[in-house]
Scaffold this active site. Sequence first.
Site, short mmCIF file in Angstrom:
data_model
loop_
_atom_site.label_atom_id
_atom_site.label_comp_id
_atom_site.label_asym_id
_atom_site.label_seq_id
_atom_site.Cartn_x
_atom_site.Cartn_y
_atom_site.Cartn_z
N ASN B 39 -23.78 4.35 -140.98
CA ASN B 39 -24.47 5.22 -140.03
C ASN B 39 -24.32 6.68 -140.45
O ASN B 39 -23.22 7.14 -140.75
CB ASN B 39 -23.88 4.99 -138.63
CG ASN B 39 -24.66 5.71 -137.54
OD1 ASN B 39 -24.78 6.93 -137.55
ND2 ASN B 39 -25.18 4.95 -136.60
N HIS B 50 -29.14 4.23 -139.20
CA HIS B 50 -28.07 3.36 -138.75
C HIS B 50 -27.51 2.67 -140.01
O HIS B 50 -28.11 2.75 -141.08
CB HIS B 50 -28.63 2.32 -137.77
CG HIS B 50 -28.79 2.84 -136.36
ND1 HIS B 50 -29.11 2.02 -135.30
CD2 HIS B 50 -28.66 4.09 -135.84
CE1 HIS B 50 -29.16 2.74 -134.19
NE2 HIS B 50 -28.91 4.00 -134.49
N GLU B 52 -27.35 -0.40 -141.02
CA GLU B 52 -28.22 -1.41 -141.64
C GLU B 52 -29.42 -0.74 -142.33
O GLU B 52 -29.83 -1.15 -143.42
CB GLU B 52 -28.73 -2.39 -140.58
CG GLU B 52 -27.63 -3.13 -139.82
CD GLU B 52 -27.17 -2.42 -138.55
OE1 GLU B 52 -27.11 -1.17 -138.55
OE2 GLU B 52 -26.87 -3.10 -137.57
N SER B 77 -23.30 -5.66 -133.94
CA SER B 77 -24.55 -6.31 -133.53
C SER B 77 -25.73 -5.34 -133.69
O SER B 77 -25.68 -4.21 -133.18
CB SER B 77 -24.41 -6.75 -132.08
OG SER B 77 -25.55 -7.46 -131.64
N CYS B 79 -29.04 -3.16 -133.39
CA CYS B 79 -29.94 -2.65 -132.34
C CYS B 79 -31.37 -3.10 -132.61
O CYS B 79 -31.66 -3.72 -133.63
CB CYS B 79 -29.87 -1.12 -132.32
SG CYS B 79 -30.87 -0.34 -133.60
N CYS B 82 -32.81 -1.84 -136.10
CA CYS B 82 -32.27 -2.55 -137.27
C CYS B 82 -32.69 -4.02 -137.25
O CYS B 82 -32.98 -4.61 -138.30
CB CYS B 82 -30.76 -2.41 -137.31
SG CYS B 82 -30.25 -0.68 -137.48
N ASP B 142 -26.79 7.54 -130.09
CA ASP B 142 -27.14 6.62 -131.18
C ASP B 142 -27.91 5.41 -130.69
O ASP B 142 -28.68 4.81 -131.45
CB ASP B 142 -25.87 6.18 -131.91
CG ASP B 142 -26.16 5.72 -133.33
OD1 ASP B 142 -26.80 6.49 -134.07
OD2 ASP B 142 -25.78 4.60 -133.70
#
Lengths: 152, 152
Positions: B39, B50, B52, B77, B79, B82, B142
């Site tokens: 991130n 982010h 990912e 996990s 979002c 992503c 975020d």
Amino acid sequence: MDNFMQAAIEQARLGLAQGGIPIGSVIVHKGRIIGRGHNRRVQKGSTILHGEMDAFENAGRQPARTYHESVLYTTLSPCAMCSGAILLYGIPRIVIGENQTFIGEEALLRSRGVQVDVLADEECIEMMRTFIKAHPELWNEDIGVEDSHHPS
Amino acid sequence: MDNFMQAAIEQARLGLAQGGIPIGSVIVHKGRIIGRGHNRRVQKGSTILHGEMDAFENAGRQPARTYHESVLYTTLSPCAMCSGAILLYGIPRIVIGENQTFIGEEALLRSRGVQVDVLADEECIEMMRTFIKAHPELWNEDIGVEDSHHPS
């Protein structure tokens, strides 16, 4: 023609003039454009800078409330990634130039309460139709589709 | 501990050491890491990087088939944004470090056929728990949540 869609189309044209994929987007907060963007796959070798993502990035860090009061304009129906960004930031309404050359996650967006308006704009359709015909492999790459002419 | 999740955790630690939000990710193709990311909201003022997304960007432009054969590892996990990128590129399997401090779009991913494995890793949980407690406003930003302490 909506002035904000016109600004998104100008972004798409700018991308095309740079040799890129002609998709543009703007984010509008209370009648003012806070972020403009266009697809930069070719220009920056980017896999995440679709037009909408570029508009989010160029808008910079905004309070959550600003997103919740904004409208996103995009020349093309947003893919899963861009739709996900719209959901993440809670954009309540989007305006789409066209969804005839590609249809993204409009149903998902609507199911989550996003207002989705589609203009069926002729210039948006023509730009994408011409681009896809000329560069099918680039377009397939942008939407994660395997090229049927790929040797392997 | 899975070596690839370890590499994602190293990315999260690297982000934390830079003053950033401690979430890391790697994309693995046929047993080899092709993209690492963390991130970068704080470090680059980015609203789209982010962990990912940064891993996708750092993997560079890949043939669609490569994504279809890859596994994405993420410490948290994913979002909606992503998860959308995972769907766009057709990643068939993801491995999540933890989903106790935040749960993203796991149900959507599963409904689209993505294999989602959750490790409930203690280090991932602890990193996020500590960070959220110390910087709730940054974390809310975020994930697009309005800060309840915000004056307006």
